[in-house]
Write an enzyme that holds these catalytic residues in place. Structure first.
Site, PDB file in Angstrom:
ATOM      1  N   SER A  23     -11.482 110.655  21.687  1.00 26.11           N
ATOM      2  CA  SER A  23     -11.136 111.482  22.839  1.00 26.11           C
ATOM      3  C   SER A  23     -12.386 112.225  23.337  1.00 26.11           C
ATOM      4  O   SER A  23     -13.404 111.611  23.629  1.00 26.11           O
ATOM      5  CB  SER A  23      -9.989 112.429  22.471  1.00 26.11           C
ATOM      6  OG  SER A  23      -9.454 113.067  23.601  1.00 26.11           O
ATOM      7  N   ASP A  50      -2.091 105.454  27.725  1.00 19.66           N
ATOM      8  CA  ASP A  50      -2.759 106.734  27.487  1.00 19.66           C
ATOM      9  C   ASP A  50      -2.938 107.476  28.810  1.00 19.66           C
ATOM     10  O   ASP A  50      -3.734 107.070  29.655  1.00 19.66           O
ATOM     11  CB  ASP A  50      -4.113 106.471  26.829  1.00 19.66           C
ATOM     12  CG  ASP A  50      -4.850 107.740  26.443  1.00 19.66           C
ATOM     13  OD1 ASP A  50      -4.347 108.842  26.737  1.00 19.66           O
ATOM     14  OD2 ASP A  50      -5.932 107.626  25.836  1.00 19.66           O
ATOM     15  N   HIS A  72      -2.709 107.842  22.278  1.00 24.52           N
ATOM     16  CA  HIS A  72      -3.979 108.575  22.297  1.00 24.52           C
ATOM     17  C   HIS A  72      -4.231 109.259  20.954  1.00 24.52           C
ATOM     18  O   HIS A  72      -5.340 109.195  20.415  1.00 24.52           O
ATOM     19  CB  HIS A  72      -3.950 109.608  23.425  1.00 24.52           C
ATOM     20  CG  HIS A  72      -5.241 110.336  23.610  1.00 24.52           C
ATOM     21  ND1 HIS A  72      -6.288 109.818  24.347  1.00 24.52           N
ATOM     22  CD2 HIS A  72      -5.670 111.542  23.144  1.00 24.52           C
ATOM     23  CE1 HIS A  72      -7.301 110.671  24.335  1.00 24.52           C
ATOM     24  NE2 HIS A  72      -6.949 111.723  23.616  1.00 24.52           N
TER      25      HIS A  72
END
Length: 304
Positions: free
Chosen positions: A119, A250, A279
């Site tokens: 991320s 996502d 995610h």
């Protein structure tokens, strides 16, 4: 195989703070290659315990593998919040700490790093490579569900409302702080794969960690817009050393982001995860993602 949890103090402070919490596994045979897993947000390294364990097993314990969270997300630093820019600096200081305190500064020229960023950890990893490649040697960056573009667009309306205002960040942090520990424990039992990781994460959830998580999210929305020149520079100069894994469902990185990267960098190693992997893959799908990462690294970066 032992997963070690350790609290270290960096050699240089950020806002007067040096406390950093890490997890790691040690190699069974000497290697100059070190693998660093950089957390997303929340930047609590304990979420990555299973991921680090599977990586270690898949590499047959050939390499030291570290998981590092974000300064201020441990819940032990009071009345200070840290921006995403400060988290980039924090990772530079962490790598410097490893060279000086774990491996002997005189041998630093022989140490090579592989960064695995999840991320916003991908964004941080790319910035570290862009800014500090003369200081450290990097073999690869693995970008898992990477958020280096238009992060604000992927947030739900509720999260946008919370993170963009200081008053709502403070209010939600206070609310989370006063949730009974038994409720937190039961929620974590439902979402985390092991008691070990649940206990470790629960010990770090309080007002101060929540405030840092939300403040960092706010600075992410301010800093992460279009793919910037630093990221493009790393892509252009190191494309064959990079792996990008996107989620098929996502919201933080919608299909248009994947399509843009494929169009801009058709020779890049840009792929989708399985359709059911979210995610937040570390909650239930660490094994699948870790095995794909180790497979790609073994075939493309570590083949010698």
């Amino acid at each position: 195989m032992e997963l070690i949890e350790e609290i270290i103090n960096l050699d240089e402070a950020i806002q007067g703070e040096t406390r950093t919490e890490i997890i790691y596994t040690k190699s069974q045979t000497p290697s100059n290659i070190k693998i660093i897993v950089i957390a997303g947000n929340p930047g609590i390294e304990s979420f990555y315990q299973e991921f680090v364990k599977v990586l270690n097993l898949s590499f047959n314990s050939k390499y030291d593998i570290y998981g590092v969270g974000h300064i201020g997300h441990c819940g032990k630093i009071e009345n200070k919040t840290f921006s995403v820019e400060e988290q980039i600096k924090h990772k530079e200081l962490f790598l410097e700490y490893l060279l000086k305190n774990k491996y002997g500064d005189k041998d630093r020229k022989d140490i090579k790093f592989i960064l695995i960023g999840h991320s916003v950890g991908s964004y941080i990893s790319l910035k570290v490579v862009s800014r500090f490649s003369e200081k450290f040697e990097f073999l690869s960056v693995v970008n898992l569900f990477p958020t280096f573009k238009n992060l604000y667009d992927g947030l739900s309306p509720f999260i946008k409302m919370v993170v963009m205002r200081e008053s709502t960040r403070n209010g939600l942090s206070t609310f989370l702080h006063y949730i009974p520990s038994i409720v937190v424990s039961n929620v974590l039992k439902w979402i985390l794969p092991s008691d070990e990781s649940r206990i470790a994460v629960q010990s770090k959830i309080n007002y101060y960690s929540a405030l840092n998580i939300l403040y960092m999210a706010y600075t992410e929305t301010e800093d992460i817009k279009e793919i910037d020149d630093e990221c493009h520079s790393v892509f252009n100069s190191r494309l064959n050393q990079l792996l990008f894994i996107y989620g098929q469902t996502d919201s933080y990185t919608p299909k248009s982001f994947y399509d843009e990267m494929k169009q801009l960098y058709p020779a890049g190693n840009i792929e989708y995860s399985s359709s059911y992997v979210p995610h937040a893959f570390v909650l239930h799908h660490s094994q699948e993602v870790a095995l794909r990462v180790s497979e790609w690294l073994s075939l493309n970066i570590l083949k010698n």
